[in-house]
Design a protein around this motif. Structure first.
Motif, PDB file in Angstrom:
ATOM      1  N   THR A  20       0.824  -1.207   0.000  1.00 46.56           N
ATOM      2  CA  THR A  20       0.000   0.000   0.000  1.00 46.56           C
ATOM      3  C   THR A  20       0.858   1.256   0.000  1.00 46.56           C
ATOM      4  O   THR A  20       0.617   2.194  -0.767  1.00 46.56           O
ATOM      5  CB  THR A  20      -0.943  -0.001   1.220  1.00 46.56           C
ATOM      6  N   THR A  21       1.887   1.273   0.831  1.00 49.85           N
ATOM      7  CA  THR A  21       2.776   2.430   0.907  1.00 49.85           C
ATOM      8  C   THR A  21       3.490   2.661  -0.415  1.00 49.85           C
ATOM      9  O   THR A  21       3.608   3.805  -0.876  1.00 49.85           O
ATOM     10  CB  THR A  21       3.799   2.248   2.046  1.00 49.85           C
ATOM     11  N   ALA A  22       3.952   1.605  -1.042  1.00 51.17           N
ATOM     12  CA  ALA A  22       4.642   1.732  -2.338  1.00 51.17           C
ATOM     13  C   ALA A  22       3.723   2.361  -3.379  1.00 51.17           C
ATOM     14  O   ALA A  22       4.137   3.239  -4.146  1.00 51.17           O
ATOM     15  CB  ALA A  22       5.123   0.361  -2.801  1.00 51.17           C
ATOM     16  N   ILE A  23       2.470   1.928  -3.398  1.00 53.54           N
ATOM     17  CA  ILE A  23       1.514   2.474  -4.366  1.00 53.54           C
ATOM     18  C   ILE A  23       1.191   3.927  -4.029  1.00 53.54           C
ATOM     19  O   ILE A  23       1.127   4.785  -4.910  1.00 53.54           O
ATOM     20  CB  ILE A  23       0.232   1.614  -4.399  1.00 53.54           C
ATOM     21  N   ARG A  24       1.003   4.216  -2.761  1.00 55.57           N
ATOM     22  CA  ARG A  24       0.650   5.582  -2.335  1.00 55.57           C
ATOM     23  C   ARG A  24       1.781   6.584  -2.627  1.00 55.57           C
ATOM     24  O   ARG A  24       1.509   7.768  -2.812  1.00 55.57           O
ATOM     25  CB  ARG A  24       0.303   5.618  -0.864  1.00 55.57           C
ATOM     26  N   LEU A  25       3.019   6.119  -2.665  1.00 55.57           N
ATOM     27  CA  LEU A  25       4.113   7.018  -3.036  1.00 55.57           C
ATOM     28  C   LEU A  25       3.972   7.480  -4.483  1.00 55.57           C
ATOM     29  O   LEU A  25       4.378   8.590  -4.825  1.00 55.57           O
ATOM     30  CB  LEU A  25       5.467   6.345  -2.810  1.00 55.57           C
ATOM     31  N   LEU A  26       3.403   6.634  -5.327  1.00 53.69           N
ATOM     32  CA  LEU A  26       3.157   7.007  -6.725  1.00 53.69           C
ATOM     33  C   LEU A  26       1.894   7.840  -6.870  1.00 53.69           C
ATOM     34  O   LEU A  26       1.839   8.762  -7.673  1.00 53.69           O
ATOM     35  CB  LEU A  26       3.010   5.753  -7.596  1.00 53.69           C
ATOM     36  N   ASP A  27       0.864   7.477  -6.112  1.00 58.47           N
ATOM     37  CA  ASP A  27      -0.430   8.156  -6.207  1.00 58.47           C
ATOM     38  C   ASP A  27      -1.093   8.173  -4.830  1.00 58.47           C
ATOM     39  O   ASP A  27      -1.727   7.190  -4.433  1.00 58.47           O
ATOM     40  CB  ASP A  27      -1.333   7.441  -7.212  1.00 58.47           C
ATOM     41  N   PRO A  28      -0.939   9.271  -4.113  1.00 56.61           N
ATOM     42  CA  PRO A  28      -1.518   9.360  -2.769  1.00 56.61           C
ATOM     43  C   PRO A  28      -3.037   9.200  -2.728  1.00 56.61           C
ATOM     44  O   PRO A  28      -3.597   8.873  -1.695  1.00 56.61           O
ATOM     45  CB  PRO A  28      -1.114  10.767  -2.302  1.00 56.61           C
ATOM     46  N   ARG A  29      -3.710   9.421  -3.851  1.00 58.70           N
ATOM     47  CA  ARG A  29      -5.171   9.317  -3.896  1.00 58.70           C
ATOM     48  C   ARG A  29      -5.665   7.969  -4.420  1.00 58.70           C
ATOM     49  O   ARG A  29      -6.863   7.765  -4.570  1.00 58.70           O
ATOM     50  CB  ARG A  29      -5.738  10.441  -4.766  1.00 58.70           C
ATOM     51  N   ALA A  30      -4.767   7.046  -4.691  1.00 60.24           N
ATOM     52  CA  ALA A  30      -5.159   5.741  -5.234  1.00 60.24           C
ATOM     53  C   ALA A  30      -6.082   5.015  -4.256  1.00 60.24           C
ATOM     54  O   ALA A  30      -5.899   5.084  -3.040  1.00 60.24           O
ATOM     55  CB  ALA A  30      -3.928   4.890  -5.502  1.00 60.24           C
ATOM     56  N   GLU A  31      -7.070   4.337  -4.810  1.00 58.58           N
ATOM     57  CA  GLU A  31      -7.930   3.468  -4.012  1.00 58.58           C
ATOM     58  C   GLU A  31      -7.373   2.061  -4.150  1.00 58.58           C
ATOM     59  O   GLU A  31      -7.223   1.554  -5.260  1.00 58.58           O
ATOM     60  CB  GLU A  31      -9.366   3.541  -4.512  1.00 58.58           C
ATOM     61  N   ILE A  32      -7.062   1.425  -3.021  1.00 60.45           N
ATOM     62  CA  ILE A  32      -6.359   0.140  -3.022  1.00 60.45           C
ATOM     63  C   ILE A  32      -7.150  -0.885  -2.228  1.00 60.45           C
ATOM     64  O   ILE A  32      -7.566  -0.614  -1.108  1.00 60.45           O
ATOM     65  CB  ILE A  32      -4.957   0.293  -2.393  1.00 60.45           C
ATOM     66  N   THR A  33      -7.350  -2.053  -2.829  1.00 58.65           N
ATOM     67  CA  THR A  33      -7.973  -3.182  -2.149  1.00 58.65           C
ATOM     68  C   THR A  33      -7.041  -4.379  -2.300  1.00 58.65           C
ATOM     69  O   THR A  33      -6.652  -4.712  -3.422  1.00 58.65           O
ATOM     70  CB  THR A  33      -9.352  -3.507  -2.766  1.00 58.65           C
ATOM     71  N   ILE A  34      -6.699  -5.008  -1.178  1.00 58.46           N
ATOM     72  CA  ILE A  34      -5.777  -6.149  -1.208  1.00 58.46           C
ATOM     73  C   ILE A  34      -6.476  -7.384  -0.667  1.00 58.46           C
ATOM     74  O   ILE A  34      -7.094  -7.343   0.390  1.00 58.46           O
ATOM     75  CB  ILE A  34      -4.507  -5.857  -0.397  1.00 58.46           C
ATOM     76  N   ASP A  35      -6.362  -8.486  -1.425  1.00 60.41           N
ATOM     77  CA  ASP A  35      -6.852  -9.792  -0.980  1.00 60.41           C
ATOM     78  C   ASP A  35      -5.646 -10.725  -0.962  1.00 60.41           C
ATOM     79  O   ASP A  35      -5.228 -11.236  -1.998  1.00 60.41           O
ATOM     80  CB  ASP A  35      -7.931 -10.314  -1.927  1.00 60.41           C
ATOM     81  N   ARG A  36      -5.053 -10.884   0.226  1.00 63.00           N
ATOM     82  CA  ARG A  36      -3.829 -11.702   0.365  1.00 63.00           C
ATOM     83  C   ARG A  36      -4.051 -13.134  -0.070  1.00 63.00           C
ATOM     84  O   ARG A  36      -3.179 -13.750  -0.678  1.00 63.00           O
ATOM     85  CB  ARG A  36      -3.399 -11.692   1.832  1.00 63.00           C
ATOM     86  N   ARG A  37      -5.180 -13.710   0.285  1.00 65.89           N
ATOM     87  CA  ARG A  37      -5.447 -15.117  -0.060  1.00 65.89           C
ATOM     88  C   ARG A  37      -5.445 -15.352  -1.559  1.00 65.89           C
ATOM     89  O   ARG A  37      -5.051 -16.410  -2.028  1.00 65.89           O
ATOM     90  CB  ARG A  37      -6.780 -15.561   0.523  1.00 65.89           C
ATOM     91  N   GLN A  38      -5.921 -14.375  -2.302  1.00 66.74           N
ATOM     92  CA  GLN A  38      -5.980 -14.492  -3.762  1.00 66.74           C
ATOM     93  C   GLN A  38      -4.749 -13.887  -4.447  1.00 66.74           C
ATOM     94  O   GLN A  38      -4.680 -13.883  -5.676  1.00 66.74           O
ATOM     95  CB  GLN A  38      -7.243 -13.780  -4.279  1.00 66.74           C
ATOM     96  N   ASN A  39      -3.820 -13.333  -3.646  1.00 67.72           N
ATOM     97  CA  ASN A  39      -2.642 -12.639  -4.193  1.00 67.72           C
ATOM     98  C   ASN A  39      -3.057 -11.514  -5.131  1.00 67.72           C
ATOM     99  O   ASN A  39      -2.409 -11.247  -6.140  1.00 67.72           O
ATOM    100  CB  ASN A  39      -1.717 -13.614  -4.940  1.00 67.72           C
TER     101      ASN A  39
END
Length: 65
Positions: A20-39
């Motif tokens: 999440t932090t890596a993505i936010r460094l590129l775009d602080p307004r990005a909407e991010i959803t992570i599903d670890r089980r599904q990678n």
């Protein structure tokens, strides 16, 4: 634009935070959803897919495709 990335190696909440932090460094307004089980990482951003993938790779994770 919504993009879906297959991210290997995420095993815990710390991993999710790093991605999440890596993505936010590129775009602080990005909407991010992570599903670890599904990678699966869904990102709604205007950033190019390769830029997102490279930022995630720099954190030590594998991005398929």
């Amino acid at each position: 634009m919504k993009q879906i990335l297959d991210v290997q190696g995420m095993t815990c909440g710390h991993c999710e935070k790093a991605v999440t932090t890596a993505i936010r460094l590129l775009d602080p307004r990005a909407e991010i959803t992570i599903d670890r089980r599904q990678n699966r990482v869904e990102v709604d951003t205007d950033q190019p897919r390769e830029a997102l993938a490279e930022a995630i790779r720099e954190e030590g994770y594998t991005v398929a495709g």
